[in-house]
Design an enzyme around this catalytic site. Structure first.
Site, PDB file in Angstrom:
ATOM      1  N   PRO A  27       0.836  -1.211   0.000  1.00 43.62           N
ATOM      2  CA  PRO A  27       0.000   0.000   0.000  1.00 43.62           C
ATOM      3  C   PRO A  27       0.867   1.256   0.000  1.00 43.62           C
ATOM      4  CG  PRO A  27       0.009  -1.027   2.171  1.00 43.62           C
ATOM      5  CD  PRO A  27       0.751  -1.943   1.270  1.00 43.62           C
ATOM      6  N   MET A  28       0.598   2.166  -0.940  1.00 48.28           N
ATOM      7  CA  MET A  28       1.402   3.386  -1.063  1.00 48.28           C
ATOM      8  C   MET A  28       0.503   4.578  -1.349  1.00 48.28           C
ATOM      9  SD  MET A  28       4.550   1.865  -3.305  1.00 48.28           S
ATOM     10  CE  MET A  28       3.463   0.855  -4.325  1.00 48.28           C
ATOM     11  N   THR A  29       0.555   5.564  -0.468  1.00 44.09           N
ATOM     12  CA  THR A  29      -0.255   6.773  -0.639  1.00 44.09           C
ATOM     13  C   THR A  29       0.144   7.489  -1.919  1.00 44.09           C
ATOM     14  OG1 THR A  29      -0.428   7.019   1.746  1.00 44.09           O
ATOM     15  CG2 THR A  29      -0.932   8.964   0.430  1.00 44.09           C
ATOM     16  N   GLN A 105      -7.056  -1.153   1.671  1.00 46.09           N
ATOM     17  CA  GLN A 105      -6.455  -0.831   2.965  1.00 46.09           C
ATOM     18  C   GLN A 105      -7.292   0.259   3.622  1.00 46.09           C
ATOM     19  OE1 GLN A 105      -3.035   1.692   3.945  1.00 46.09           O
ATOM     20  NE2 GLN A 105      -1.970  -0.164   4.586  1.00 46.09           N
ATOM     21  N   HIS A 178      -5.064  -0.835   8.433  1.00 43.67           N
ATOM     22  CA  HIS A 178      -3.771  -0.162   8.637  1.00 43.67           C
ATOM     23  C   HIS A 178      -3.605   0.106  10.137  1.00 43.67           C
ATOM     24  CE1 HIS A 178      -0.202   2.013   8.081  1.00 43.67           C
ATOM     25  NE2 HIS A 178      -0.517   2.771   7.040  1.00 43.67           N
ATOM     26  N   GLY A 179      -2.830  -0.766  10.779  1.00 46.46           N
ATOM     27  CA  GLY A 179      -2.604  -0.620  12.213  1.00 46.46           C
ATOM     28  C   GLY A 179      -1.176  -0.213  12.528  1.00 46.46           C
ATOM     29  N   HIS A 181       2.572   2.437  11.608  1.00 45.82           N
ATOM     30  CA  HIS A 181       3.183   3.703  11.175  1.00 45.82           C
ATOM     31  C   HIS A 181       2.721   4.968  11.892  1.00 45.82           C
ATOM     32  CE1 HIS A 181       4.000   1.532   7.075  1.00 45.82           C
ATOM     33  NE2 HIS A 181       4.593   0.961   8.121  1.00 45.82           N
ATOM     34  N   TYR A 183      -0.319   5.851  12.872  1.00 46.86           N
ATOM     35  CA  TYR A 183      -1.681   6.330  12.610  1.00 46.86           C
ATOM     36  C   TYR A 183      -2.588   5.885  13.758  1.00 46.86           C
ATOM     37  CZ  TYR A 183       0.350   7.482   8.122  1.00 46.86           C
ATOM     38  OH  TYR A 183       1.160   8.015   7.137  1.00 46.86           O
ATOM     39  N   ARG A 230      -1.987  -4.849   9.264  1.00 47.65           N
ATOM     40  CA  ARG A 230      -0.616  -4.329   9.156  1.00 47.65           C
ATOM     41  C   ARG A 230      -0.224  -3.696  10.490  1.00 47.65           C
ATOM     42  NH1 ARG A 230       2.332  -0.171   4.783  1.00 47.65           N
ATOM     43  NH2 ARG A 230       3.757  -1.796   4.142  1.00 47.65           N
ATOM     44  N   GLY A 299      11.599  -2.834   1.517  1.00 47.85           N
ATOM     45  CA  GLY A 299      12.662  -2.500   0.568  1.00 47.85           C
ATOM     46  C   GLY A 299      13.271  -3.706  -0.101  1.00 47.85           C
ATOM     47  N   GLY A 320       7.081  -2.337  -2.974  1.00 50.27           N
ATOM     48  CA  GLY A 320       6.572  -0.974  -2.900  1.00 50.27           C
ATOM     49  C   GLY A 320       7.011  -0.112  -4.070  1.00 50.27           C
TER      50      GLY A 320
END
Length: 352
Positions: A27-29, A105, A178-179, A181, A183, A230, A299, A320
């Site tokens: 998932p990438m904003t 997500q 999304h659990g 980073h 947030y 996540r 990565g 990613g």
């Protein structure tokens, strides 16, 4: 033809999903939805379709917010209005037409926002402590959030559940919560952002109460075989944060996951190969305590992903930024062709 990569191209079934390869799109904003309505457009339809066409096993969308107040960046999509649901239907139909699998997500940024983005209201958080830094792609410092009441918490749990139902209506094959980073869910998990003294605060086990309530509500709505969670130590406003006792923390998370009945987890780190305790990496520590499905990320290059899959540390490798720059990523690594490097300046402003 690259003869060394075999595991990554294996089909695999995880939960309800029959994946063509052991790969996922992380998932990438991207912030390409309509900023006022949160509705996705035809460019986004093509963006996801191309990755499905390439054979990516599981596409995990960019974070999709569950309410106006859950929003933390300009241009992020939503999944709480009928117009948003209808927009996503075009995406899921195009991915399915290519034989792909796609999950939404679902996301609430909590304190990582500003009232000008979050519908004119102050951001919500477990405690009234502002995040450090500035809002991404907006430039203003994070607002001091409003401490959530138990009633607020119950309402947000319901919003996660409704967003999961809306995802199924939109044709998604399931959801990722999304659990991670830093947030909202992770703000409850963390001792730096959660100073509550009620049942949502306390030691780590107790701070995971909100996470468990969200997980249980979503599983109730769509089933454990269509739910991925996540989690991470990494936080956008505290890049160097790490749990004091990483293995103990992971054990506590795993216990919480087992309590809810979740079967598939997505531990997130920026560097997959970096040891975090006793010479072991995040995913190696997780695998010690969790025998269910693990989606790995951090990565990857193709060889690192292949090795991790071969060892059974992970079941699916999430890719990613290389997938942003290379919609034909799998085709290229199979043919041993050079990949285009991801460059933020070049790729932030366009969908390819």
């Amino acid at each position: 033809m690259n003869q060394l990569l075999t595991k990554i191209f294996e089909p695999v079934t995880i939960g309800a999903w029959n994946l063509r390869t052991r790969t996922a799109m992380a998932p990438m904003t991207r912030s390409f939805a309509d900023n006022e309505t949160g509705v996705v457009n035809d460019a986004i339809v093509q963006y996801y379709r191309k990755r499905a066409q390439d054979g990516i096993g599981l596409i995990i969308t960019e974070g999709i917010v569950i309410s106006p107040r859950a929003k933390g960046n300009p241009g992020v999509p939503g999944l709480y209005t009928q117009e948003q649901i209808n927009g996503w239907k075009k995406v899921t139909e195009s991915v399915h037409a290519e034989g792909g699998t796609i999950i939404a997500q679902i996301w609430h940024v909590g304190r990582a926002s500003h009232h000008e983005i979050a519908g004119g209201l102050p951001p919500q958080a477990p405690s009234p402590i502002a995040a450090e830094g500035k809002v991404s792609r907006f430039g203003k410092p994070y607002d001091r959030p409003e401490e959530m009441t138990e009633q607020d918490i119950a309402q947000v749990v319901d919003q996660y559940k409704q967003a999961a139902k809306n995802a199924i209506e939109a044709g998604f094959d399931g959801v990722e919560i999304h659990g991670a980073h830093g947030y909202l869910i992770d703000q409850f998990n963390s001792d730096t952002s959660n100073k509550r003294t009620d049942r949502y605060g306390g030691d780590l086990k107790q701070r995971l109460t909100f996470l468990k309530e969200v997980l249980s509500a979503v599983i109730d709505a769509v089933g454990a075989d269509r739910t991925l969670i996540r989690f991470s130590a990494f936080k956008i406003d505290q890049p160097t944060y790490m749990w004091e006792e990483p293995e103990q923390a992971i054990e506590t998370f795993v216990e919480a996951f087992k309590e809810t009945g979740v079967k598939m987890i997505h531990p997130s780190t920026m560097e997959f190969t970096k040891p975090i305790a006793g010479g072991a990496t995040l995913h190696e520590l997780v695998r010690r305590h969790w025998d269910g499905v693990i989606v790995g990320v951090g990565g990857f290059d193709p060889e690192t992903a292949e090795a991790a899959l071969e060892k059974g540390i992970i079941d699916v490798a999430a890719i990613g930024r290389p997938l942003i720059a290379n919609p034909d990523y799998l085709t290229k690594i199979k043919q041993d062709e050079a990949l285009v490097d991801y460059e933020a300046k070049q790729h932030l402003g366009q969908l390819i």
